[in-house]
Design a protein around this motif. Structure first.
Motif, mmCIF file in Angstrom:
data_model
loop_
_atom_site.group_PDB
_atom_site.id
_atom_site.type_symbol
_atom_site.label_atom_id
_atom_site.label_comp_id
_atom_site.label_asym_id
_atom_site.label_seq_id
_atom_site.Cartn_x
_atom_site.Cartn_y
_atom_site.Cartn_z
ATOM 1 N N SER A 42 0.829 -1.210 0.000
ATOM 2 C CA SER A 42 0.000 0.000 0.000
ATOM 3 C C SER A 42 0.858 1.253 0.000
ATOM 4 O O SER A 42 0.528 2.248 -0.662
ATOM 5 N N ALA A 43 1.967 1.225 0.733
ATOM 6 C CA ALA A 43 2.852 2.395 0.790
ATOM 7 C C ALA A 43 3.567 2.628 -0.538
ATOM 8 O O ALA A 43 3.992 3.750 -0.823
ATOM 9 N N SER A 48 -4.600 5.296 -2.744
ATOM 10 C CA SER A 48 -4.860 4.931 -1.350
ATOM 11 C C SER A 48 -5.320 3.486 -1.228
ATOM 12 O O SER A 48 -5.905 2.919 -2.158
ATOM 13 N N LEU A 67 7.087 2.819 7.876
ATOM 14 C CA LEU A 67 6.595 3.379 6.609
ATOM 15 C C LEU A 67 6.205 4.844 6.774
ATOM 16 O O LEU A 67 6.442 5.670 5.886
ATOM 17 N N ARG A 68 5.645 5.166 7.925
ATOM 18 C CA ARG A 68 5.284 6.562 8.200
ATOM 19 C C ARG A 68 6.542 7.427 8.251
ATOM 20 O O ARG A 68 6.578 8.541 7.717
ATOM 21 N N ALA A 72 5.128 7.802 4.045
ATOM 22 C CA ALA A 72 3.757 7.385 3.758
ATOM 23 C C ALA A 72 2.826 7.862 4.867
ATOM 24 O O ALA A 72 3.225 7.986 6.025
ATOM 25 N N HIS A 73 1.577 8.111 4.493
ATOM 26 C CA HIS A 73 0.553 8.413 5.494
ATOM 27 C C HIS A 73 -0.096 7.087 5.874
ATOM 28 O O HIS A 73 -0.715 6.430 5.038
ATOM 29 N N VAL A 84 -3.916 3.706 4.224
ATOM 30 C CA VAL A 84 -2.550 4.027 3.786
ATOM 31 C C VAL A 84 -2.643 4.882 2.527
ATOM 32 O O VAL A 84 -3.276 4.499 1.540
ATOM 33 N N ARG A 85 -2.012 6.071 2.599
ATOM 34 C CA ARG A 85 -1.910 6.929 1.417
ATOM 35 C C ARG A 85 -0.424 7.096 1.104
ATOM 36 O O ARG A 85 0.329 7.641 1.921
ATOM 37 N N PRO A 86 0.020 6.613 -0.055
ATOM 38 C CA PRO A 86 1.447 6.696 -0.383
ATOM 39 C C PRO A 86 1.887 8.131 -0.598
ATOM 40 O O PRO A 86 1.080 9.019 -0.907
ATOM 41 N N HIS A 87 3.160 8.356 -0.430
ATOM 42 C CA HIS A 87 3.749 9.675 -0.625
ATOM 43 C C HIS A 87 5.198 9.449 -1.039
ATOM 44 O O HIS A 87 5.729 8.339 -0.910
ATOM 45 N N LEU A 89 8.893 8.856 -0.987
ATOM 46 C CA LEU A 89 9.726 8.275 0.069
ATOM 47 C C LEU A 89 10.964 9.135 0.283
ATOM 48 O O LEU A 89 11.699 9.414 -0.665
#
Length: 433
Positions: A42-43, A48, A67-68, A72-73, A84-87, A89
């Motif tokens: 998910s990350a 999402s 992961l946070r 990642a959110h 999980v909302r990727p962002h 890295l």
């Protein structure tokens, strides 16, 4: 529920003894293995994702926290559904792996995709868990990693925001997680990845199949048709909803209780088609005297005519070794468990720890290079040390069903994968919640 990652003081616990057959229907927490993989995928996805009925335990909170930290959110405030909302890295970041093999092996490849320095460390025992083959594989792909001379934790990944990918050769005989960690991040590598295993057989093959199935479910193209070779094409991963199955490994002590007491235990929410090795478990429990059925009510195990010994290769289901060892202690004939030499590198040397602690209770048990030989005889109560290993506590609980006075030195180790274990277990045995 509060944060589970902090170190807790030791909590002694007396394993309750059963006076009647157990009869219980349980809904256990989600699979650790599925939760960990779903978090990573998910990350790394393009959109999402949600995880329904995930496992909230120390290992999965550490994974979410790692992961946070990488950008990642990850929202885990709702016990029933995580978001999980990727962002992008990024570093610098620090990942506390605790004692979690999934975190220490799944996140370094992800950190290679981050722009910046990412450090990893964990509990003292984590520093001796096998990690060298993964470090070597990542270095061969061009990822810069600083490690001690021992090639273990603590380490630092100096990410550049991309990994070229290509082909790696790895000896993953110590843990299937060494392959899974590479595969989970591989779709994000520029050229994808081909992983070739060379060495003794990779243990826990069902966990590798789970990794491949979940990668495909997220949209990755994976070819695992050749033995010991996995090829992942580069490409996007899709955000999606993940339905997390109940944890089969966590259910095994409860199922064992049905055999020991001649009772019946039903695990609710079991899917008709599972990513976990339910058929292997069904075979083992049936051979040991259980009756296993799958209905709309769930997966049910019923004790029949006592507990029987067995000879079994547990290489595919090594997580079951501690609970099955305890079950074998209470059987009507000897048992020989093989194929699990690699669990010497788990949270503790499980073979040595099981032999040592059960011998102290009067057992006739001997270690072999890759397993245990058990010749049942009456056990006595006494202190049972867990070595911070949740599966050791599970083994003590199973034995305690038939042996009064088994005192677990520290039951807080069960928070690693099932914080509810002591309460659920006592309620099952005593009939009081």
């Amino acid at each position: 529920m509060g944060n589970l990652t902090a170190t807790r003081p030791p909590q002694p616990w007396t394993a309750p003894t059963a006076t009647d057959p157990v009869a219980v229907t349980l809904r256990l927490p989600g699979s650790k293995s599925m939760t960990a993989r779903a978090l990573v995928l998910s990350a790394l996805a393009n959109g999402s994702s949600t995880l329904d009925r995930p496992l909230r335990a120390r290992d999965t909170e550490l994974m979410a926290g790692g992961l946070r930290g990488l950008g990642a959110h990850v929202s885990i405030s709702d016990d029933e559904r995580w978001l999980v909302r990727p962002h992008r890295l990024v570093g610098p970041a620090h990942v506390d792996v605790g004692l979690a093999g999934t975190v220490m092996r799944f996140l370094p490849p992800v950190a290679g995709l981050a722009a910046g320095r990412v450090t990893f460390d964990g509990d003292q025992q984590a520093r001796v868990r096998p990690l060298g083959p993964l470090i070597g594989a990542l270095r061969s792909l061009g990822v810069r990693i600083d490690t001690p001379a021992s090639g273990s934790l603590p380490l630092a990944v100096l990410g550049t925001g991309r990994v070229a990918g290509g082909e790696v050769v790895i000896d993953a005989s110590a843990s299937s997680q060494l392959v899974s960690g590479l595969l989970l991040a591989a779709p994000r590598f520029d050229r994808g990845l081909v992983v070739r295993h060379e060495g003794p057989p990779v243990p826990s093959a069902p966990h590798l199949r789970m990794t491949v199935q979940m990668l495909r479910a997220a949209g990755a193209a994976v070819d695992d048709g050749a033995p010991d070779v996995w090829a992942v094409e580069p490409g996007p991963l899709a955000g999606r909803g993940w339905e997390i199955e109940p944890d089969l490994s966590g259910a095994v002590p409860f199922f064992a209780a049905a055999l020991v007491t001649g009772g019946e235990v039903t695990l609710q929410g079991w899917p008709r088609s599972s990513m976990q090795p339910v058929e292997q478990l069904r075979s083992l429990l049936t051979r040991m005297g259980g009756e296993v059925t799958l209905t709309t009510a769930g997966l049910t195990v019923r004790g029949t005519d006592g507990v029987h010994g067995l000879t079994a290769d547990l290489s595919d289901v090594s997580e079951l070794t501690p609970a099955l060892t305890a079950l074998a202690m209470l059987a009507d004939s000897p048992s020989r468990l093989t194929g699990v030499g690699h669990i010497r590198g788990h949270e503790t040397d499980r073979l040595a720890a099981l032999a040592r602690e059960f011998t102290a209770l009067g057992a006739d048990i001997t270690e072999s290079a890759d397993g245990l030989e058990i010749r049942p005889r009456p056990l006595r109560g006494g202190t049972f040390r867990t070595y911070a290993d949740h599966r050791m506590a599970h083994a003590a609980a199973v034995a305690g069903l038939a042996v009064p006075g088994i005192e677990v030195d520290d039951v807080t180790c069960t928070s690693k994968t099932m914080p509810e274990f002591p309460a659920l277990w006592s309620a099952m045995v005593t009939g009081k919640s």
